[in-house]
Design a protein around this motif. Structure first.
Motif, PDB file in Angstrom:
ATOM      1  N   PRO A   1      42.299 -53.475 107.665  1.00 31.27           N
ATOM      2  CA  PRO A   1      42.112 -54.542 106.671  1.00 31.27           C
ATOM      3  C   PRO A   1      40.640 -54.941 106.531  1.00 31.27           C
ATOM      4  N   GLY A   2      40.208 -55.069 105.273  1.00 32.57           N
ATOM      5  CA  GLY A   2      38.833 -55.457 104.999  1.00 32.57           C
ATOM      6  C   GLY A   2      37.854 -54.312 104.951  1.00 32.57           C
TER       7      GLY A   2
ATOM      8  N   VAL B   1      33.055 -48.733 104.985  1.00 29.29           N
ATOM      9  CA  VAL B   1      32.255 -49.803 104.406  1.00 29.29           C
ATOM     10  C   VAL B   1      33.050 -51.099 104.442  1.00 29.29           C
ATOM     11  N   SER B   2      32.456 -52.143 104.979  1.00 32.90           N
ATOM     12  CA  SER B   2      33.102 -53.456 104.950  1.00 32.90           C
ATOM     13  C   SER B   2      33.105 -53.975 103.515  1.00 32.90           C
ATOM     14  N   ARG B   3      34.276 -54.415 103.036  1.00 27.87           N
ATOM     15  CA  ARG B   3      34.349 -54.872 101.647  1.00 27.87           C
ATOM     16  C   ARG B   3      33.453 -56.084 101.412  1.00 27.87           C
ATOM     17  N   ALA B   4      33.197 -56.867 102.465  1.00 28.53           N
ATOM     18  CA  ALA B   4      32.321 -58.035 102.321  1.00 28.53           C
ATOM     19  C   ALA B   4      30.905 -57.634 101.914  1.00 28.53           C
TER      20      ALA B   4
ATOM     21  N   ALA C   1      31.772 -56.503  97.806  1.00 33.35           N
ATOM     22  CA  ALA C   1      32.806 -57.050  96.930  1.00 33.35           C
ATOM     23  C   ALA C   1      32.236 -57.908  95.812  1.00 33.35           C
ATOM     24  N   ASP C   2      31.207 -58.688  96.097  1.00 32.58           N
ATOM     25  CA  ASP C   2      30.593 -59.524  95.055  1.00 32.58           C
ATOM     26  C   ASP C   2      29.089 -59.471  95.256  1.00 32.58           C
TER      27      ASP C   2
ATOM     28  N   ILE D   1      33.584 -45.715  95.957  1.00 33.36           N
ATOM     29  CA  ILE D   1      34.089 -46.567  97.034  1.00 33.36           C
ATOM     30  C   ILE D   1      35.552 -46.874  96.730  1.00 33.36           C
ATOM     31  N   ILE D   2      36.424 -46.604  97.699  1.00 33.16           N
ATOM     32  CA  ILE D   2      37.869 -46.731  97.505  1.00 33.16           C
ATOM     33  C   ILE D   2      38.421 -47.738  98.508  1.00 33.16           C
ATOM     34  N   GLU D   3      39.230 -48.680  98.027  1.00 33.70           N
ATOM     35  CA  GLU D   3      39.825 -49.702  98.893  1.00 33.70           C
ATOM     36  C   GLU D   3      41.064 -49.134  99.579  1.00 33.70           C
TER      37      GLU D   3
END
Length: 246
Positions: free
Chosen positions: A126-127, A187-190, A193-194, A149-151
């Motif tokens: 997760p994340g 890669v950490s989404r943080a 992400a924005d 980049i793929i979640e």
């Protein structure tokens, strides 16, 4: 960490194994760069190599892609490569997915773009997502690897594939299973992400009194005297020492 950041699922016995990325870019990095440029070494070794499912040879003519198969060039649309892959899929997949095997090589109807499925599936904690990119610091190839980049913490298990674009019409392009086709990095989404919310600052260095650490710059530029130490190796030595301490 108790749980893995990333998990690869291998559905086909004959696939080349996933491998840790190599600091020397599998020996293709110049010797001096390997010895002294820790930045290149770290970038090259970050992540895992993913290989083609088997040897491939492609070519492009007037935007169409051809696959060399069975001693002849065949117009590529979607190819399972080998009946044994399909049989293995049917053996392992549930009945409602038995005929839904992903194609290993698929041509898009424009500009020599091809999608190549590695045969692996992937998921992340997760994340965490994965960045898919060309093998880092490898010599230039006659095709471009598109990055993405793929979640994979949400869209999982996700087929592990890459999109490439052939660059030279009329050229035979071998894609051997012995060389990595692409590189996967966690890669950490943080971190992305924005991106517009990430703060930055640009400081004009206009006078000696400006808040700029000239003393630290001297060390960064390797101008300080360190007897018996090659200036080229200063960063590499300091970085490797830090890793040991951490």
């Amino acid at each position: 960490m108790a749980e893995p950041i990333i998990r690869f699922y291998k559905l086909y016995d004959s696939l080349p194994p996933i491998a840790y990325a190599d600091p020397s870019a599998m020996g293709s990095m110049p010797t001096d760069a390997f010895r002294y440029c820790e930045a290149m070494r770290v970038a090259s070794s970050f992540g895992w190599y993913v290989f083609p499912p088997r040897d491939l040879t492609l070519s492009m003519s007037e935007g169409a892609v051809y696959l060399y198969e069975g001693g002849e060039w065949v117009l590529l649309k979607a190819d399972l490569l080998d009946p044994s892959f399909a049989e293995e899929w049917r053996t392992k997949a549930p009945d409602d997915l038995a005929e839904e095997m992903p194609a290993f090589v698929t041509a898009f109807p424009f500009m020599g773009i091809v999608q190549i499925f590695s045969g692996y599936f992937v998921e992340t904690a997760p994340g965490w997502s994965i960045a898919v990119r060309g093998p880092v610091n490898f010599p230039r190839r006659p095709y471009q690897v598109f990055e993405g980049i793929i979640e994979t913490d949400r869209f999982r298990p996700c087929p592990l594939f890459v999109n490439i674009q052939l660059l030279e019409p009329g050229r035979e392009v071998p894609i051997p299973a012995s060389l990595p086709l692409f590189q996967v990095q966690p890669v950490s989404r943080a971190a992305y992400a924005d991106a517009k919310q990430l703060r930055e600052e640009v400081v004009e260095v206009s006078a000696k009194g400006t808040a700029f650490d000239w003393s630290a710059l001297k060390d960064t530029l390797h101008l300080s005297s360190h007897a018996g130490q090659d200036r080229r190796a200063r960063y590499a030595i300091a970085s490797r020492k830090r890793k040991k301490e951490e």
